[in-house]
Design a protein around this motif. Structure first.
Motif, PDB file in Angstrom:
ATOM      1  N   LEU A  54       0.832  -1.200   0.000  1.00 30.33           N
ATOM      2  CA  LEU A  54       0.000   0.000   0.000  1.00 30.33           C
ATOM      3  C   LEU A  54       0.867   1.251   0.000  1.00 30.33           C
ATOM      4  O   LEU A  54       1.967   1.248   0.568  1.00 30.33           O
ATOM      5  CB  LEU A  54      -0.877   0.027   1.259  1.00 30.33           C
ATOM      6  CG  LEU A  54      -1.953  -1.048   1.398  1.00 30.33           C
ATOM      7  CD1 LEU A  54      -2.451  -1.105   2.835  1.00 30.33           C
ATOM      8  CD2 LEU A  54      -3.110  -0.770   0.446  1.00 30.33           C
ATOM      9  N   PRO A  55       0.405   2.332  -0.607  1.00 26.62           N
ATOM     10  CA  PRO A  55       1.145   3.596  -0.512  1.00 26.62           C
ATOM     11  C   PRO A  55       1.013   4.200   0.882  1.00 26.62           C
ATOM     12  O   PRO A  55      -0.022   4.068   1.540  1.00 26.62           O
ATOM     13  CB  PRO A  55       0.443   4.478  -1.556  1.00 26.62           C
ATOM     14  CG  PRO A  55      -0.924   3.905  -1.702  1.00 26.62           C
ATOM     15  CD  PRO A  55      -0.787   2.431  -1.467  1.00 26.62           C
ATOM     16  N   GLY A  56       2.077   4.825   1.324  1.00 27.99           N
ATOM     17  CA  GLY A  56       2.068   5.484   2.631  1.00 27.99           C
ATOM     18  C   GLY A  56       2.559   4.581   3.731  1.00 27.99           C
ATOM     19  O   GLY A  56       3.696   4.685   4.189  1.00 27.99           O
ATOM     20  N   ILE A  57       1.726   3.653   4.168  1.00 35.17           N
ATOM     21  CA  ILE A  57       2.065   2.686   5.215  1.00 35.17           C
ATOM     22  C   ILE A  57       1.677   1.310   4.708  1.00 35.17           C
ATOM     23  O   ILE A  57       0.545   1.116   4.257  1.00 35.17           O
ATOM     24  CB  ILE A  57       1.312   2.985   6.531  1.00 35.17           C
ATOM     25  CG1 ILE A  57       1.602   4.396   7.017  1.00 35.17           C
ATOM     26  CG2 ILE A  57       1.693   1.977   7.614  1.00 35.17           C
ATOM     27  CD1 ILE A  57       0.778   4.805   8.238  1.00 35.17           C
ATOM     28  N   ASP A  58       2.594   0.349   4.750  1.00 33.81           N
ATOM     29  CA  ASP A  58       2.248  -0.963   4.210  1.00 33.81           C
ATOM     30  C   ASP A  58       1.394  -1.759   5.201  1.00 33.81           C
ATOM     31  O   ASP A  58       1.224  -1.390   6.369  1.00 33.81           O
ATOM     32  CB  ASP A  58       3.503  -1.744   3.793  1.00 33.81           C
ATOM     33  CG  ASP A  58       4.392  -2.138   4.959  1.00 33.81           C
ATOM     34  OD1 ASP A  58       3.886  -2.387   6.071  1.00 33.81           O
ATOM     35  OD2 ASP A  58       5.618  -2.227   4.759  1.00 33.81           O
ATOM     36  N   GLY A  59       0.843  -2.860   4.698  1.00 30.26           N
ATOM     37  CA  GLY A  59      -0.080  -3.654   5.498  1.00 30.26           C
ATOM     38  C   GLY A  59       0.547  -4.279   6.723  1.00 30.26           C
ATOM     39  O   GLY A  59      -0.116  -4.449   7.761  1.00 30.26           O
ATOM     40  N   TRP A  60       1.839  -4.639   6.654  1.00 31.08           N
ATOM     41  CA  TRP A  60       2.509  -5.209   7.829  1.00 31.08           C
ATOM     42  C   TRP A  60       2.486  -4.203   8.985  1.00 31.08           C
ATOM     43  O   TRP A  60       2.172  -4.558  10.123  1.00 31.08           O
ATOM     44  CB  TRP A  60       3.956  -5.571   7.508  1.00 31.08           C
ATOM     45  CG  TRP A  60       4.246  -6.506   6.386  1.00 31.08           C
ATOM     46  CD1 TRP A  60       5.260  -6.392   5.480  1.00 31.08           C
ATOM     47  CD2 TRP A  60       3.575  -7.739   6.036  1.00 31.08           C
ATOM     48  NE1 TRP A  60       5.255  -7.435   4.598  1.00 31.08           N
ATOM     49  CE2 TRP A  60       4.244  -8.283   4.920  1.00 31.08           C
ATOM     50  CE3 TRP A  60       2.469  -8.414   6.567  1.00 31.08           C
ATOM     51  CZ2 TRP A  60       3.843  -9.485   4.320  1.00 31.08           C
ATOM     52  CZ3 TRP A  60       2.064  -9.609   5.961  1.00 31.08           C
ATOM     53  CH2 TRP A  60       2.746 -10.122   4.870  1.00 31.08           C
ATOM     54  N   ARG A  80       0.742 -11.138  -2.314  1.00 27.05           N
ATOM     55  CA  ARG A  80       1.925 -11.756  -1.697  1.00 27.05           C
ATOM     56  C   ARG A  80       1.583 -13.194  -1.350  1.00 27.05           C
ATOM     57  O   ARG A  80       0.932 -13.469  -0.340  1.00 27.05           O
ATOM     58  CB  ARG A  80       2.332 -10.967  -0.460  1.00 27.05           C
ATOM     59  CG  ARG A  80       2.721  -9.512  -0.715  1.00 27.05           C
ATOM     60  CD  ARG A  80       4.123  -9.404  -1.305  1.00 27.05           C
ATOM     61  NE  ARG A  80       5.132  -9.780  -0.347  1.00 27.05           N
ATOM     62  CZ  ARG A  80       5.789  -8.903   0.432  1.00 27.05           C
ATOM     63  NH1 ARG A  80       5.530  -7.611   0.347  1.00 27.05           N
ATOM     64  NH2 ARG A  80       6.710  -9.305   1.277  1.00 27.05           N
ATOM     65  N   ASP A  81       2.027 -14.133  -2.203  1.00 26.54           N
ATOM     66  CA  ASP A  81       1.561 -15.507  -2.093  1.00 26.54           C
ATOM     67  C   ASP A  81       2.599 -16.499  -1.572  1.00 26.54           C
ATOM     68  O   ASP A  81       2.372 -17.704  -1.560  1.00 26.54           O
ATOM     69  CB  ASP A  81       1.044 -16.003  -3.448  1.00 26.54           C
ATOM     70  CG  ASP A  81       2.126 -15.996  -4.526  1.00 26.54           C
ATOM     71  OD1 ASP A  81       3.221 -15.464  -4.268  1.00 26.54           O
ATOM     72  OD2 ASP A  81       1.861 -16.519  -5.624  1.00 26.54           O
ATOM     73  N   GLN A  82       3.752 -16.004  -1.117  1.00 27.25           N
ATOM     74  CA  GLN A  82       4.761 -16.913  -0.584  1.00 27.25           C
ATOM     75  C   GLN A  82       4.355 -17.409   0.799  1.00 27.25           C
ATOM     76  O   GLN A  82       3.695 -16.707   1.562  1.00 27.25           O
ATOM     77  CB  GLN A  82       6.119 -16.210  -0.503  1.00 27.25           C
ATOM     78  CG  GLN A  82       6.680 -15.793  -1.848  1.00 27.25           C
ATOM     79  CD  GLN A  82       6.895 -16.976  -2.775  1.00 27.25           C
ATOM     80  OE1 GLN A  82       7.576 -17.942  -2.402  1.00 27.25           O
ATOM     81  NE2 GLN A  82       6.318 -16.921  -3.968  1.00 27.25           N
ATOM     82  N   LEU A  83       4.771 -18.632   1.111  1.00 24.88           N
ATOM     83  CA  LEU A  83       4.440 -19.210   2.409  1.00 24.88           C
ATOM     84  C   LEU A  83       4.967 -18.345   3.549  1.00 24.88           C
ATOM     85  O   LEU A  83       4.284 -18.127   4.559  1.00 24.88           O
ATOM     86  CB  LEU A  83       5.016 -20.627   2.519  1.00 24.88           C
ATOM     87  CG  LEU A  83       4.765 -21.370   3.836  1.00 24.88           C
ATOM     88  CD1 LEU A  83       3.274 -21.523   4.099  1.00 24.88           C
ATOM     89  CD2 LEU A  83       5.445 -22.731   3.812  1.00 24.88           C
ATOM     90  N   ASP A  84       6.181 -17.805   3.382  1.00 28.29           N
ATOM     91  CA  ASP A  84       6.754 -16.947   4.423  1.00 28.29           C
ATOM     92  C   ASP A  84       5.903 -15.700   4.646  1.00 28.29           C
ATOM     93  O   ASP A  84       5.776 -15.216   5.778  1.00 28.29           O
ATOM     94  CB  ASP A  84       8.180 -16.529   4.051  1.00 28.29           C
ATOM     95  CG  ASP A  84       9.168 -17.679   4.191  1.00 28.29           C
ATOM     96  OD1 ASP A  84       8.801 -18.690   4.819  1.00 28.29           O
ATOM     97  OD2 ASP A  84      10.290 -17.561   3.676  1.00 28.29           O
ATOM     98  N   ASP A  85       5.316 -15.162   3.570  1.00 28.58           N
ATOM     99  CA  ASP A  85       4.441 -13.994   3.705  1.00 28.58           C
ATOM    100  C   ASP A  85       3.200 -14.353   4.512  1.00 28.58           C
ATOM    101  O   ASP A  85       2.761 -13.597   5.381  1.00 28.58           O
ATOM    102  CB  ASP A  85       4.022 -13.468   2.329  1.00 28.58           C
ATOM    103  CG  ASP A  85       5.180 -12.861   1.566  1.00 28.58           C
ATOM    104  OD1 ASP A  85       6.031 -12.216   2.195  1.00 28.58           O
ATOM    105  OD2 ASP A  85       5.228 -13.033   0.333  1.00 28.58           O
ATOM    106  N   ARG A  86       2.612 -15.497   4.205  1.00 32.05           N
ATOM    107  CA  ARG A  86       1.408 -15.917   4.913  1.00 32.05           C
ATOM    108  C   ARG A  86       1.689 -16.130   6.398  1.00 32.05           C
ATOM    109  O   ARG A  86       0.939 -15.677   7.260  1.00 32.05           O
ATOM    110  CB  ARG A  86       0.837 -17.197   4.299  1.00 32.05           C
ATOM    111  CG  ARG A  86      -0.521 -17.571   4.859  1.00 32.05           C
ATOM    112  CD  ARG A  86      -1.149 -18.708   4.089  1.00 32.05           C
ATOM    113  NE  ARG A  86      -0.532 -19.988   4.403  1.00 32.05           N
ATOM    114  CZ  ARG A  86      -0.994 -21.148   3.945  1.00 32.05           C
ATOM    115  NH1 ARG A  86      -2.042 -21.166   3.137  1.00 32.05           N
ATOM    116  NH2 ARG A  86      -0.412 -22.272   4.281  1.00 32.05           N
ATOM    117  N   ILE A  87       2.799 -16.800   6.678  1.00 31.78           N
ATOM    118  CA  ILE A  87       3.170 -17.030   8.076  1.00 31.78           C
ATOM    119  C   ILE A  87       3.406 -15.705   8.780  1.00 31.78           C
ATOM    120  O   ILE A  87       2.958 -15.497   9.920  1.00 31.78           O
ATOM    121  CB  ILE A  87       4.429 -17.925   8.154  1.00 31.78           C
ATOM    122  CG1 ILE A  87       4.094 -19.339   7.665  1.00 31.78           C
ATOM    123  CG2 ILE A  87       4.971 -17.965   9.582  1.00 31.78           C
ATOM    124  CD1 ILE A  87       5.298 -20.240   7.572  1.00 31.78           C
TER     125      ILE A  87
END
Length: 223
Positions: A54-60, A80-87
């Protein structure tokens, strides 16, 4: 039920707002992370649907801020479909994680499942030995010492305490705490248990969380 969608792609954001409104939900749409975080902190939404990039502040960063200041259900909806992203998203405290492209019917089912959870009543206070878990105030103490837990750590501990004396499998824990079916090689449950033990058990002589080899975990007296 009110839902906040934080999504910067115009087509996806408009599609979600239209579809969710047709599904009977009140919907607000934020197109930047900055606006989304502000809106999420200003209004008591029942659910937030959150993109990562997202612009400005990301979702994390939004997820971290929400878990520090609000108790709200969150679904990551992201490419973001990587397993590490989901975890990573689930460890930050998200209740669910759905990858784009997605089925709107599946998203609706997940929303309805999340919003139905927590309706059944349970005791406001659990006690076991020197441990006190105050559900109403989301407060945990051992031997009078307050222990700071993340949202997922609190939910995990509550599940263990509620099932004290029983052995909970990793699959059962993943389903109850993260509301998802995990791949068999995913170690998110073991990682979460390790972090919870460091706070709940490590500083104290009496250990309350125990491993049951090949099955999962149990709370209470050592089996």
């Amino acid at each position: 039920m009110s839902i906040l969608v934080i999504e910067d792609d115009p087509k996806t954001g408009d599609y979600l707002r239209k579809g969710l409104k047709e599904g009977g939900y009140g919907v607000d749409l934020a197109r930047t992370g900055t606006d989304g975080l502000r809106m999420a902190l200003e209004r008591p939404y029942d659910l937030v649907i959150l993109d990562v990039m997202l612009p400005g502040i990301d979702g994390w960063r939004i997820m971290r801020a929400l878990r520090e200041r609000r108790d709200v259900r969150v679904i990551f909806l992201t490419a973001r479909d990587q397993l590490d992203d989901r975890i990573h998203g689930l460890e930050l405290g998200a209740d669910d994680y759905l990858v784009k492209p997605f089925s709107f019917t599946e998203l609706l089912l997940r929303i309805r499942t999340l919003l139905r959870r927590g309706v059944a009543t349970e005791p406001d206070l659990f006690e076991f030995g020197d441990l006190r878990l105050d559900v109403l105030h989301r407060k945990v103490t051992r031997d009078g010492v307050e222990i700071a837990l993340t949202n997922k750590e609190f939910l995990l501990l509550r599940l263990l305490v509620k099932g004290r004396g029983s052995v909970l499998s990793r699959t059962q824990i993943a389903s109850e705490v993260w509301h998802m079916n995990f791949d068999s090689d995913t170690n998110v449950v073991d990682v979460a248990i390790k972090r919870l033990r460091a706070k709940i058990d490590q500083p104290f002589e009496r250990k309350l969380i125990h491993s049951v080899r090949g099955i999962g975990y149990t709370f209470g007296e050592e089996p």
